[in-house]
Design a protein around this motif. Structure first.
Motif, mmCIF file in Angstrom:
data_model
loop_
_atom_site.group_PDB
_atom_site.id
_atom_site.type_symbol
_atom_site.label_atom_id
_atom_site.label_comp_id
_atom_site.label_asym_id
_atom_site.label_seq_id
_atom_site.Cartn_x
_atom_site.Cartn_y
_atom_site.Cartn_z
ATOM 1 N N SER A 1 0.870 -1.187 0.000
ATOM 2 C CA SER A 1 0.000 0.000 0.000
ATOM 3 C C SER A 1 0.896 1.222 0.000
ATOM 4 C CB SER A 1 -1.010 -0.029 1.152
ATOM 5 O OG SER A 1 -0.375 -0.120 2.409
ATOM 6 N N ASP A 2 0.957 1.963 1.099
ATOM 7 C CA ASP A 2 1.737 3.206 1.085
ATOM 8 C C ASP A 2 2.966 3.153 1.984
ATOM 9 O OD1 ASP A 2 0.229 3.071 3.371
ATOM 10 O OD2 ASP A 2 -0.427 5.147 3.346
ATOM 11 N N GLY A 3 3.469 1.941 2.254
ATOM 12 C CA GLY A 3 4.701 1.799 3.019
ATOM 13 C C GLY A 3 5.916 1.823 2.102
ATOM 14 N N ALA A 4 7.092 1.961 2.713
ATOM 15 C CA ALA A 4 8.327 2.065 1.928
ATOM 16 C C ALA A 4 9.117 0.760 1.885
ATOM 17 C CB ALA A 4 9.213 3.170 2.505
ATOM 18 N N LEU A 5 8.784 -0.207 2.751
ATOM 19 C CA LEU A 5 9.522 -1.460 2.814
ATOM 20 C C LEU A 5 8.631 -2.632 2.402
ATOM 21 C CD1 LEU A 5 11.344 -1.002 6.262
ATOM 22 C CD2 LEU A 5 12.199 -0.417 3.980
ATOM 23 N N SER A 6 9.264 -3.654 1.844
ATOM 24 C CA SER A 6 8.529 -4.866 1.485
ATOM 25 C C SER A 6 8.179 -5.659 2.738
ATOM 26 C CB SER A 6 9.371 -5.734 0.553
ATOM 27 O OG SER A 6 10.491 -6.260 1.254
ATOM 28 N N ALA A 7 7.342 -6.682 2.562
ATOM 29 C CA ALA A 7 6.970 -7.533 3.699
ATOM 30 C C ALA A 7 8.206 -8.181 4.315
ATOM 31 C CB ALA A 7 5.985 -8.604 3.243
ATOM 32 N N PHE A 8 9.125 -8.638 3.484
ATOM 33 C CA PHE A 8 10.340 -9.278 3.999
ATOM 34 C C PHE A 8 11.211 -8.262 4.732
ATOM 35 C CE2 PHE A 8 14.771 -10.656 3.583
ATOM 36 C CZ PHE A 8 14.694 -11.904 4.188
ATOM 37 N N GLU A 9 11.349 -7.070 4.184
ATOM 38 C CA GLU A 9 12.172 -6.042 4.825
ATOM 39 C C GLU A 9 11.593 -5.625 6.172
ATOM 40 O OE1 GLU A 9 14.104 -3.723 0.982
ATOM 41 O OE2 GLU A 9 12.019 -3.337 1.535
ATOM 42 N N VAL A 10 10.286 -5.455 6.227
ATOM 43 C CA VAL A 10 9.635 -5.120 7.497
ATOM 44 C C VAL A 10 9.808 -6.260 8.491
ATOM 45 C CG1 VAL A 10 7.409 -4.757 8.617
ATOM 46 C CG2 VAL A 10 7.968 -3.487 6.555
ATOM 47 N N GLY A 11 9.649 -7.497 7.999
ATOM 48 C CA GLY A 11 9.799 -8.649 8.872
ATOM 49 C C GLY A 11 11.196 -8.749 9.470
ATOM 50 N N ARG A 12 12.224 -8.512 8.659
ATOM 51 C CA ARG A 12 13.591 -8.552 9.169
ATOM 52 C C ARG A 12 13.831 -7.429 10.178
ATOM 53 N NH1 ARG A 12 17.680 -11.362 6.781
ATOM 54 N NH2 ARG A 12 18.777 -10.657 8.646
ATOM 55 N N LEU A 13 13.235 -6.259 9.922
ATOM 56 C CA LEU A 13 13.368 -5.148 10.861
ATOM 57 C C LEU A 13 12.687 -5.495 12.188
ATOM 58 C CD1 LEU A 13 14.384 -2.231 11.239
ATOM 59 C CD2 LEU A 13 12.183 -1.441 10.342
ATOM 60 N N ALA A 14 11.508 -6.120 12.114
ATOM 61 C CA ALA A 14 10.796 -6.540 13.323
ATOM 62 C C ALA A 14 11.589 -7.605 14.077
ATOM 63 C CB ALA A 14 9.411 -7.059 12.965
ATOM 64 N N GLN A 15 12.169 -8.530 13.340
ATOM 65 C CA GLN A 15 12.988 -9.578 13.952
ATOM 66 C C GLN A 15 14.176 -8.981 14.696
ATOM 67 O OE1 GLN A 15 15.652 -11.737 11.363
ATOM 68 N NE2 GLN A 15 14.986 -13.713 12.191
ATOM 69 N N LYS A 16 14.861 -8.031 14.062
ATOM 70 C CA LYS A 16 16.012 -7.392 14.701
ATOM 71 C C LYS A 16 15.592 -6.566 15.914
ATOM 72 C CE LYS A 16 18.829 -7.136 10.492
ATOM 73 N NZ LYS A 16 19.419 -6.252 9.462
ATOM 74 N N SER A 17 14.345 -6.083 15.899
ATOM 75 C CA SER A 17 13.833 -5.293 17.024
ATOM 76 C C SER A 17 13.372 -6.169 18.184
ATOM 77 C CB SER A 17 12.674 -4.406 16.557
ATOM 78 O OG SER A 17 13.088 -3.532 15.523
ATOM 79 N N GLY A 18 13.386 -7.490 17.984
ATOM 80 C CA GLY A 18 12.998 -8.406 19.052
ATOM 81 C C GLY A 18 11.518 -8.667 19.147
ATOM 82 N N LEU A 19 10.742 -8.305 18.107
ATOM 83 C CA LEU A 19 9.303 -8.567 18.128
ATOM 84 C C LEU A 19 9.035 -10.034 17.827
ATOM 85 C CD1 LEU A 19 7.837 -5.426 16.298
ATOM 86 C CD2 LEU A 19 8.187 -5.800 18.743
ATOM 87 N N ASP A 20 7.934 -10.533 18.375
ATOM 88 C CA ASP A 20 7.549 -11.930 18.170
ATOM 89 C C ASP A 20 6.503 -12.095 17.082
ATOM 90 O OD1 ASP A 20 9.051 -13.129 20.476
ATOM 91 O OD2 ASP A 20 7.779 -11.736 21.595
ATOM 92 N N PHE A 21 5.694 -11.070 16.838
ATOM 93 C CA PHE A 21 4.656 -11.162 15.806
ATOM 94 C C PHE A 21 4.371 -9.771 15.255
ATOM 95 C CE2 PHE A 21 2.413 -10.529 19.798
ATOM 96 C CZ PHE A 21 1.450 -9.591 19.497
ATOM 97 N N ILE A 22 3.856 -9.734 14.027
ATOM 98 C CA ILE A 22 3.447 -8.469 13.411
ATOM 99 C C ILE A 22 2.191 -8.693 12.575
ATOM 100 C CG2 ILE A 22 5.742 -7.411 13.360
ATOM 101 C CD1 ILE A 22 5.971 -8.218 10.428
ATOM 102 N N GLY A 23 1.452 -7.605 12.348
ATOM 103 C CA GLY A 23 0.307 -7.617 11.456
ATOM 104 C C GLY A 23 0.552 -6.631 10.329
#
Length: 414
Positions: free
Chosen positions: A136-158
């Motif tokens: 939609s109107d984000g700047a990162l792909s699903a994989f890029e966001v997922g890797r960023l969330a992983q590095k941030s220590g998150l367990d899940f994202i929507g």
């Protein structure tokens, strides 16, 4: 579990297995191994000493992966595994370490295998339920966001993109991160997140009347969607449908804490006083790095029975969660007898409300008003009069800078 296994010179150049028993209710197996290797690096290639390879097979003998001697620790589990190893459910039984005796010195070599089990059961998981990507109107792909969330220590994202669900049909796999299927139904009269269903729209998202809106909501719910109203008191895109019965949850904290979120908390508290049982969630509304909304600010912290999307969403829908400013923010827990956040308790004058928080003070909110209480060693017990509900929130700062930094779901009372 520690296994010490001696590999003799006559085994050099062979592959074989050694068994180990896996008990019930294991969610992850980690195998770390070590042995004597006098020459390493380039010298190890020129003058081989001991080189022992490793792989893994499950209780049925199914091959799960092989990493040679490149990694001294490997793991497998239902929600993540080492590179080169399959993810799968861990079943009780006799599993096998696959041994590759590549090089063995004349005197043989003793290998120590240290096997660790992670067990199932309730765990506190942190996630961001409101994220946008390039779909939609984000700047990162699903994989890029997922890797960023992983590095941030998150367990899940929507990943809740505006009015489209194509990305839900091809979500990436990122080790240790659970994706909750989501769509942000974006309408000129308000925004709502549809959680738990990959494709919640029958034909399209379009609704120009209240009847059409109800039809879209009803269809999504028939598929199992859980619906959250987003930033209902936002001055730019508030909730204008005027029907508070259609959504299951309320996003009371969107992005950094600000007056619009304070108003959302007040509206939610008003609905609680009216007798509504409605869980709260929070999400960053992240679009790209360097902007006002930052990934993982806030997070929804969930007491979940597993890392599966279904269990996480079930716990959120049941209200067994709280919202805090970040993964490292204030942690909250409420208990009334055997009742926890999101559940309904039978009132008793002999039962205490137990409050746990890594904070000095919390504010207890009921339909009768608010009361600040102090904690000792992260806990306090208080008596309640007959009330409809009780939840807690924690403030940071003073005066005009005072703001909510954590807020729980309520315990309800009959």
């Amino acid at each position: 579990m520690v296994i010490k296994h001696t590999i003799t010179k006559d085994k050099e150049g062979q592959y074989y297995t050694i068994p180990f028993d896996v008990p019930e209710n294991v969610t992850k197996i980690t195998v770390t191994y070590d042995y004597y290797k006098p020459t390493k690096g380039l010298m190890g290639d020129l003058k081989p000493s001991n080189t022992i390879d490793i792989g893994l097979a499950d209780e049925k003998g199914n091959f799960l992966g092989w990493s040679g001697s490149a990694h001294k620790s490997i793991y497998v589990g239902e929600y993540g595994s080492s590179a080169g190893y399959l993810c799968q459910r861990i079943n009780k039984g006799s599993w096998n370490i696959i041994i590759g005796a590549y090089h063995v010195m004349e005197c043989g070599v003793e290998v120590t295998y240290d096997i660790n089990f992670d067990y199932g059961g309730e765990a506190l998981l942190y996630g961001d339920l409101h994220i946008h990507t390039t779909a939609s109107d984000g700047a990162l792909s699903a994989f890029e966001v997922g890797r960023l969330a992983q590095k941030s220590g998150l367990d899940f994202i929507g990943l809740a993109n505006h009015n489209n669900f194509a990305e839900n049909l091809a979500l990436p796999h990122i080790d240790g991160l659970t994706f909750i299927p989501a769509v942000e139904w974006t309408h000129y009269k308000g925004h709502m997140n549809f959680f738990g269903v990959s494709a919640p729209f029958e034909n399209s998202f379009i609704a120009n009347t209240k009847e059409e809106m109800h039809s879209i909501i009803s269809h999504a719910k028939s598929l199992g969607a859980v619906i959250s109203v987003n930033h209902p008191e936002c001055p730019v895109c508030p909730y204008k449908w005027g029907d508070d019965s259609i959504y299951d949850m309320m996003e009371i904290w969107n992005g950094p804490m600000r007056p619009a979120n304070d108003r959302a908390i007040r509206k939610w508290t008003f609905l609680l006083r009216q007798g509504r049982h409605i869980p709260i969630v929070g999400g960053s509304d992240f679009h790209k790095q360097g902007q006002f909304a930052k990934l993982g600010n806030p997070v929804t912290a969930v007491y979940s029975q597993s890392r599966s999307a279904d269990d996480i969403l079930k716990a959120i829908q049941n209200g067994n969660c709280f919202v805090t400013e970040s993964k490292d923010g204030v942690k909250l827990r409420l208990r009334y007898g055997s009742t926890v956040m999101g559940q309904v308790a039978e009132y008793s004058k002999d039962t205490w409300l137990e409050i746990y928080a890594n904070a000095k003070k919390v504010t207890v909110v009921t339909d009768k008003g608010e009361k600040e209480v102090s904690l000792k060693d992260g806990a306090v017990k208080i008596r309640l009069k007959k009330v409809k509900f009780a939840y807690i929130k924690v403030y940071r700062g003073f005066g005009k800078l005072k703001r909510v930094c954590a807020i729980s779901n309520p315990i309800y009372f009959k």
